[in-house]
Write an enzyme that holds these catalytic residues in place. Structure first.
Site, PDB file in Angstrom:
ATOM      1  N   LYS A 197       0.871  -1.071  -0.054  1.00 34.10           N
ATOM      2  CA  LYS A 197      -0.126  -0.142  -0.045  1.00 34.10           C
ATOM      3  C   LYS A 197       0.846   1.356   0.204  1.00 34.10           C
ATOM      4  O   LYS A 197       0.502   2.133  -1.037  1.00 34.10           O
ATOM      5  CB  LYS A 197      -1.058   0.078   1.211  1.00 34.10           C
ATOM      6  CG  LYS A 197      -1.940  -0.875   1.135  1.00 34.10           C
ATOM      7  CD  LYS A 197      -3.237  -0.865   0.481  1.00 34.10           C
ATOM      8  CE  LYS A 197      -3.301  -1.421  -1.071  1.00 34.10           C
ATOM      9  NZ  LYS A 197      -3.166  -2.422  -1.370  1.00 34.10           N
TER      10      LYS A 197
ATOM     11  N   HIS B  55      18.384 -12.655   9.375  1.00 34.43           N
ATOM     12  CA  HIS B  55      19.104 -13.319   8.183  1.00 34.43           C
ATOM     13  C   HIS B  55      19.348 -12.441   6.787  1.00 34.43           C
ATOM     14  O   HIS B  55      19.302 -12.775   5.807  1.00 34.43           O
ATOM     15  CB  HIS B  55      18.036 -14.285   7.546  1.00 34.43           C
ATOM     16  CG  HIS B  55      17.990 -15.470   8.489  1.00 34.43           C
ATOM     17  ND1 HIS B  55      18.716 -16.294   8.950  1.00 34.43           N
ATOM     18  CD2 HIS B  55      16.695 -15.586   9.458  1.00 34.43           C
ATOM     19  CE1 HIS B  55      18.054 -17.039  10.065  1.00 34.43           C
ATOM     20  NE2 HIS B  55      17.126 -16.681  10.185  1.00 34.43           N
TER      21      HIS B  55
HETATM   22  C1  AGP Z   1      -3.006  -3.778  -5.171  1.00 41.39           C
HETATM   23  O1  AGP Z   1      -3.235  -2.679  -4.222  1.00 41.39           O
HETATM   24  C2  AGP Z   1      -2.711  -3.490  -6.505  1.00 41.39           C
HETATM   25  N1  AGP Z   1      -3.686  -2.658  -7.060  1.00 41.39           N
HETATM   26  C3  AGP Z   1      -2.309  -4.743  -7.197  1.00 41.39           C
HETATM   27  O2  AGP Z   1      -1.631  -5.368  -6.667  1.00 41.39           O
HETATM   28  C4  AGP Z   1      -3.473  -5.872  -7.426  1.00 41.39           C
HETATM   29  O3  AGP Z   1      -3.917  -6.442  -6.119  1.00 41.39           O
HETATM   30  C5  AGP Z   1      -3.055  -6.886  -8.401  1.00 41.39           C
HETATM   31  O4  AGP Z   1      -2.779  -6.275  -9.682  1.00 41.39           O
HETATM   32  C6  AGP Z   1      -4.125  -8.058  -8.600  1.00 41.39           C
HETATM   33  O5  AGP Z   1      -5.358  -7.408  -9.103  1.00 41.39           O
HETATM   34  P1  AGP Z   1      -6.660  -8.349  -9.208  1.00 41.39           P
HETATM   35  O6  AGP Z   1      -6.831  -8.708  -7.593  1.00 41.39           O
HETATM   36  O7  AGP Z   1      -7.499  -7.827  -9.818  1.00 41.39           O
HETATM   37  O8  AGP Z   1      -6.324  -9.893  -9.809  1.00 41.39           O
END
Ligand code: AGP
Length: 611
Positions: free
Chosen positions: A488, A507
């Protein structure tokens, strides 16, 4: 969430309804429709897809009526197609609906037995026939409406026309917002303020368990006993852009704040304290058939935030149901000849349902003979369409690129899945199951409480000003949470942020710790508390600035922390629902402080539909 508009006045309703629906497009939808009363008959026009499809249809089928209702639908029950689009109608009743009717199947069977023809897959159409059924018993309309509402379990905002009364629009609300706009020469109805602002800023909100009767001249309100209710007229001062975000500065903040409500929507109709059951529909049936296979195992595939939800789910499913769970990044899984067999249930987690890597991962899984269950937020998107079963998260459209409410609702589905599997394997006593289901039902209230304390967040935001690096540490089920907290922060503030398991510091990562470097630690009462405290003291002794999330008073230890944020004490299993909230808020306020584009951060897309 769907969009609702209504109008009754001295102007043609059609252009007013279409303009209102356009103001609600940002909320996301997959079909739309309008209805009018024309010379004692209903005139209903619906279209799958965007508003432009509806507008095209209206070119030849328009109406001159001065009373009408309209709707943009975000599918929850039934495919996003014309037959399921709103408005729905019976002989004398046409209506649009936001919300989820939990007992619609039972009501649907009752109405069909009484001879009502129900043609859509929606819970909404059942409501039309329920009201019609009461009208057919010669009940006055208001009484028929109130009697029907008392049979509905779940959440609704309803805007209704009665074919035999073209001088009134009827409203009812329980749990889903509905507002009346009081204008010159006519009155307006909407699910959301943006649809009204072009016409009036004088509004009255319909509250839960209230109904309203809106005429060209006025709006009258009643409770469900039929007693009149006096209402205050409020003046809206928001700009149109603020109104789209519910008065919040960004969609991300609106979606963080929506989490208590949408989490309750995710649970609606799925957890039952009396029956001690978890009802996951078709997905439940798939789980029941597979869980008894000796080599039954789960393989979770996802990306980004959804992958973090999968990591949390692994703790619950292995702990409660003793089922082996692998969690893989879709982009890795799809290229490595994965070990899946017909005994493997691949669980694809995706908010958008369109993530290319996850879609490819499930195609590879099916090629290898595995069954696929998807956990998704967008009905009938690509991933659910190619899955054997889907559990929808009902979080409503998530507009901000940084995923927040999708994450908490994905976790809720995974927790219900863990309980379901444990019950199927008789690994949970009735008492244990009841405790866990009760604790889950309590979560929306505890999240609400956690959202209420912004002061420590603001102090931590100050602490992170001008920082280039920020590290997060947590252990056990809080390890995926610190990974998510770091994601985030990095994706919207562009600070380099990394999450580590507390035990992993020695580690390698501890080499990164230097004077005043911020370390955000999740340190909660439980078997790993002491170990987390020693991790914190390790980084503190090397000069780190420690910002800690705690759920207990521990004055001497906490004297070493530079900032402390208290979260409510909860069932340790469910702490992730609470610890993620301050981490979402912190990322948000740091990004605002830095002036980055919070809702549309650089280089990122809401749905990564390419490799
Ligand atoms: C999360 O804040 C991002 N926007 C990104 O990691 C997202 O979770 C990821 O692209 C997966 O998207 P989806 O859940 O629509 O498959």
């Amino acid at each position: 969430m769907c969009g609702i508009v209504g109008y009754i006045g001295d102007q043609r309703a059609e252009p007013i309804l279409i303009d209102g629906l356009k103001k609600l497009e940002y909320r996301g939808y997959d079909s739309a429709g309008v209805a009018f009363i024309d010379d004692g008959a209903f005139h209903v026009v619906r279209a799958k897809g965007k508003l432009s499809c509806l507008i095209d249809k209206l070119k030849n089928m328009g109406s001159h009526s001065t009373i009408g209702i309209g709707h943009t639908r975000w599918a929850t029950h039934g495919k996003p197609d014309e037959i399921n689009a709103h408005p729905h109608h019976s002989r004398d009743v046409v209506l649009v609906h936001n919300g989820i009717i939990e007992n619609y199947n039972t009501l649907k069977s009752e109405m069909i037995k009484k001879g009502h023809k129900i043609i859509s897959e929606t819970d909404t159409e059942v409501i039309c026939h329920l009201i019609q059924d009461h009208l057919d018993q010669d009940m006055p309309f208001l009484k028929a409406l109130i009697s029907s509402l008392k049979k509905l379990n779940g959440a609704y905002s309803l805007v209704i026309l009665n074919r035999n009364n073209p001088d009134h629009i009827y409203l009812a609300r329980k749990g889903s917002p509905l507002v009346v706009g009081l204008g010159e020469g006519g009155n307006f109805v909407a699910s959301d303020i943006p649809a009204l602002l072009a016409h009036t800023r004088d509004v009255t909100f319909v509250e839960d368990n209230e109904i309203a009767v809106v005429s060209r001249e006025r709006a009258l309100f009643y409770n469900l006993s039929g007693d009149p209710v006096n209402k205050e007229i409020k003046k809206i001062t928001w700009t149109a852009s603020q109104a789209e975000k519910g008065g919040y500065k960004h969609f991300m903040l609106k979606e963080i704040m929506e989490q208590p409500r949408v989490l309750a929507d995710t649970l609606l109709g799925r957890v039952d304290l009396e029956g001690l059951s978890v009802n996951l529909g078709e997905a439940g049936a798939l789980l029941e058939t597979m869980v008894r296979e000796p080599e039954f195992r789960l393989k979770i595939v996802a990306c980004g935030t959804s992958w973090h939800a999968g990591l949390v789910g692994k703790y619950w499913i292995e702990d409660l149901a003793k089922v082996l769970v692998g969690v893989e990044l879709s982009s890795e899984f799809r290229y490595r000849q994965p070990l899946v067999t017909p005994k493997t249930l691949v669980v694809a987690i995706s908010q958008s349902g369109e993530t290319a890597d996850t879609l490819a991962a499930i195609r590879e899984s099916k090629r290898l003979g595995a069954r696929v269950l998807s956990i998704c937020n967008v009905v009938e998107s690509s991933i659910p369409r190619e899955s054997d079963a889907t559990i929808y998260t009902h979080a409503g459209p998530e507009i901000g690129v940084a995923s927040t409410k999708a994450f908490t609702t994905q976790m809720a589905v995974l927790y219900m899945l863990a309980i379901k599997l444990a019950l199927e394997k008789n690994l949970l006593s009735d008492h244990e199951a009841s405790q866990k289901i009760q604790a889950l039902i309590e979560m929306p209230k505890l999240i609400e409480k956690t959202l209420g304390d912004l002061k420590p967040i603001m102090r931590m935001t100050e602490r992170l000003r001008n920082k280039k690096h920020c590290y997060y540490i947590g252990r056990g089920i809080e390890y995926p949470i610190v990974l998510e907290g770091a994601l985030k922060l990095k994706e919207i503030s562009y600070i380099h942020a990394e999450g580590f398991a507390g035990g992993e510091l020695k580690h390698g990562p501890i080499a990164l710790i230097e004077e005043k470097v911020p370390v955000i630690a999740v340190v909660l009462k439980g078997q790993l508390y002491d170990k987390m405290v020693s991790n914190i003291l390790e980084v503190k002794s090397r000069g780190a600035m420690v910002l800690a999330l705690v759920n207990a008073e521990d004055k001497d230890i906490q004297s070493h922390f530079d900032e402390i944020l208290h979260i409510p004490y909860a069932d340790p299993d469910l702490n992730p629902f609470l610890t993620i909230i301050p981490l979402q808020l912190l990322a948000y306020y740091v990004a605002v402080d830095r002036g980055t584009d919070v809702d549309q951060p650089r280089n990122l897309a809401k749905s990564v539909t390419v490799e």
